[in-house]
Design a protein around this motif. Structure first.
Motif, mmCIF file in Angstrom:
data_model
loop_
_atom_site.group_PDB
_atom_site.id
_atom_site.type_symbol
_atom_site.label_atom_id
_atom_site.label_comp_id
_atom_site.label_asym_id
_atom_site.label_seq_id
_atom_site.Cartn_x
_atom_site.Cartn_y
_atom_site.Cartn_z
ATOM 1 N N SER A 102 -72.598 14.894 19.995
ATOM 2 C CA SER A 102 -72.389 14.272 18.669
ATOM 3 C C SER A 102 -73.542 14.671 17.487
ATOM 4 C CB SER A 102 -72.225 12.766 18.836
ATOM 5 O OG SER A 102 -73.448 12.118 19.222
ATOM 6 N N ALA A 103 -73.302 14.455 16.378
ATOM 7 C CA ALA A 103 -74.343 14.352 15.242
ATOM 8 C C ALA A 103 -75.465 13.404 15.684
ATOM 9 C CB ALA A 103 -73.828 14.417 13.993
ATOM 10 N N LYS A 104 -75.183 12.277 16.292
ATOM 11 C CA LYS A 104 -76.241 11.325 16.295
ATOM 12 C C LYS A 104 -77.214 11.654 17.501
ATOM 13 C CE LYS A 104 -76.536 6.238 17.797
ATOM 14 N NZ LYS A 104 -75.742 5.073 17.888
ATOM 15 N N LYS A 105 -76.578 12.201 18.498
ATOM 16 C CA LYS A 105 -77.745 12.769 19.420
ATOM 17 C C LYS A 105 -78.722 13.793 19.059
ATOM 18 C CE LYS A 105 -74.716 11.266 23.596
ATOM 19 N NZ LYS A 105 -73.877 11.808 24.699
ATOM 20 N N LEU A 106 -78.106 14.650 18.475
ATOM 21 C CA LEU A 106 -78.767 15.582 17.751
ATOM 22 C C LEU A 106 -79.913 15.418 16.758
ATOM 23 C CD1 LEU A 106 -76.305 18.676 17.208
ATOM 24 C CD2 LEU A 106 -77.983 18.208 19.126
ATOM 25 N N HIS A 107 -79.455 14.265 16.098
ATOM 26 C CA HIS A 107 -80.347 13.516 15.132
ATOM 27 C C HIS A 107 -81.486 12.803 15.765
ATOM 28 C CE1 HIS A 107 -81.884 11.887 11.472
ATOM 29 N NE2 HIS A 107 -81.668 10.530 11.890
ATOM 30 N N ALA A 108 -81.205 12.133 16.926
ATOM 31 C CA ALA A 108 -82.061 11.677 17.825
ATOM 32 C C ALA A 108 -83.111 12.496 18.426
ATOM 33 C CB ALA A 108 -81.477 10.608 18.869
ATOM 34 N N LEU A 109 -82.469 13.605 19.001
ATOM 35 C CA LEU A 109 -83.495 14.845 19.426
ATOM 36 C C LEU A 109 -84.391 15.318 18.375
ATOM 37 C CD1 LEU A 109 -84.021 16.707 21.958
ATOM 38 C CD2 LEU A 109 -82.319 18.400 20.888
ATOM 39 N N ARG A 110 -84.044 15.626 17.150
ATOM 40 C CA ARG A 110 -85.106 16.043 16.257
ATOM 41 C C ARG A 110 -86.114 14.889 15.990
ATOM 42 N NH1 ARG A 110 -81.716 18.432 11.124
ATOM 43 N NH2 ARG A 110 -81.031 16.287 10.983
ATOM 44 N N LYS A 111 -85.569 13.592 15.971
ATOM 45 C CA LYS A 111 -86.618 12.604 15.733
ATOM 46 C C LYS A 111 -87.741 12.597 16.998
ATOM 47 C CE LYS A 111 -84.332 9.310 12.881
ATOM 48 N NZ LYS A 111 -84.037 7.890 12.592
ATOM 49 N N ARG A 112 -87.126 12.529 18.298
ATOM 50 C CA ARG A 112 -88.214 12.725 19.278
ATOM 51 C C ARG A 112 -89.056 14.129 19.438
ATOM 52 N NH1 ARG A 112 -83.371 11.613 22.156
ATOM 53 N NH2 ARG A 112 -83.185 13.831 23.315
ATOM 54 N N GLN A 113 -88.506 15.109 18.881
ATOM 55 C CA GLN A 113 -89.430 16.314 19.170
ATOM 56 C C GLN A 113 -90.348 16.368 17.705
ATOM 57 O OE1 GLN A 113 -89.250 18.202 21.668
ATOM 58 N NE2 GLN A 113 -87.803 16.825 22.381
ATOM 59 N N GLY A 114 -90.062 15.158 16.843
ATOM 60 C CA GLY A 114 -91.296 15.412 15.561
ATOM 61 C C GLY A 114 -90.660 16.604 14.831
ATOM 62 N N TRP A 115 -89.518 16.803 14.801
ATOM 63 C CA TRP A 115 -89.094 18.324 13.676
ATOM 64 C C TRP A 115 -88.720 17.778 12.238
ATOM 65 C CZ3 TRP A 115 -85.306 20.351 17.851
ATOM 66 C CH2 TRP A 115 -85.762 21.157 18.914
#
Length: 279
Positions: A102-115
């Motif tokens: 989902s887009a929500k999971k990818l958005h959370a991933l970007r936040k965790r990685q600090g991208w």
């Protein structure tokens, strides 16, 4: 007797190295399902990763935290395309890797990685709004009926509008506030609030000088009759109720005139001393 190491085929080792960043529970479950290796436990795979030096945490990896189900190739793609809007980001990732994420999971991933995406959600200088040049039907303010239903109508008034003649008690000072039919010089409204006692006194006696104030005589500020208010110099107030004043507001009605006269006399003496010292 100590058991020997678990043997792995070349294909199994290649898969294990490609997906070693997965959380150990997912890692083990996916490996068993793919290669039907029920003889391999979760502990075996954890030891294998340690022997091979495959780092799954923060150390030795440019990725933050543990990556649940993303391979190195997927993470490289996600980092390279991190600037895409989230809807397009998710769509292209699914098309590229065939993953139902989902887009929500990818958005959370970007936040965790600090991208950082470079988008702050704020209008930048020179940036044009998306609706520039678009017009709505005259008088509607929007095309959708739900939008039109909540719009202000011409001639409508706010729910808390009160007309001229409305009165209320000022909760701070206890004075009566009156709404009068006069243009508000600060807001341009057709009516304005005034202190009722001052409004009525000026109608009877004229404007109040800047260095004078109205003093309530009977202590009841809601009694706005002009006869209940006396015009006095502002300098007299400290003599009436200041720190060293005569407690005018708390005195009995029959002695208030004497206190008022004494306060005026004290103020006159003070002003006379000032004029004398200035010469």
């Amino acid at each position: 007797m100590r058991r020997g190491r678990i043997p792995y085929s070349t294909a199994e080792l290649e898969w294990l190295e490609t997906n070693f960043r997965m959380v150990i529970s997912d890692y083990h479950q996916a490996f068993v399902q793919k290669f039907d290796r029920h003889d391999v436990s979760l502990v075996h795979l954890n030891h294998l990763r340690k022997r091979k030096g495959w780092k799954v945490g923060r150390d030795g990896s440019r990725y933050k935290g543990r990556l649940r189900t993303y391979s190195r190739a997927e993470m490289d793609w996600l980092e390279e395309n991190r600037l895409l809007p989230i809807s397009e980001y998710q769509k292209r990732f699914v098309e590229t890797f065939g993953r139902d994420v989902s887009a929500k999971k990818l958005h959370a991933l970007r936040k965790r990685q600090g991208w950082k995406t470079g988008r702050t959600g704020q209008f930048q200088k020179g940036q044009e709004p998306q609706n520039k040049g678009k017009t709505c039907a005259p008088g509607t303010g929007g095309h959708h009926p739900n939008a039109q239903r909540t719009h202000f109508k011409k001639g409508g008034l706010p729910h808390n509008t009160v007309g001229a003649g409305h009165e209320r008690i000022d909760s701070k000072d206890g004075y009566v506030v009156l709404i009068v039919d006069k243009v508000n010089p600060w807001t341009g409204a057709k009516t304005r609030p005034v202190h009722k006692h001052r409004w009525l006194w000026e109608k009877a006696h004229g404007p109040i000088p800047d260095d004078h104030v109205l003093k309530c005589l009977d202590g009841d500020k809601t009694n706005c009759d002009p006869s209940n208010w006396e015009l006095i110099p502002r300098e007299v107030l400290p003599h009436l109720n200041g720190r060293y004043g005569l407690a005018f507001d708390y005195a009995e009605p029959e002695i208030k005139p004497a206190i008022m006269a004494m306060a005026k006399l004290k103020n006159a003496a003070k002003q006379a001393r000032k004029r004398s010292s200035a010469r």
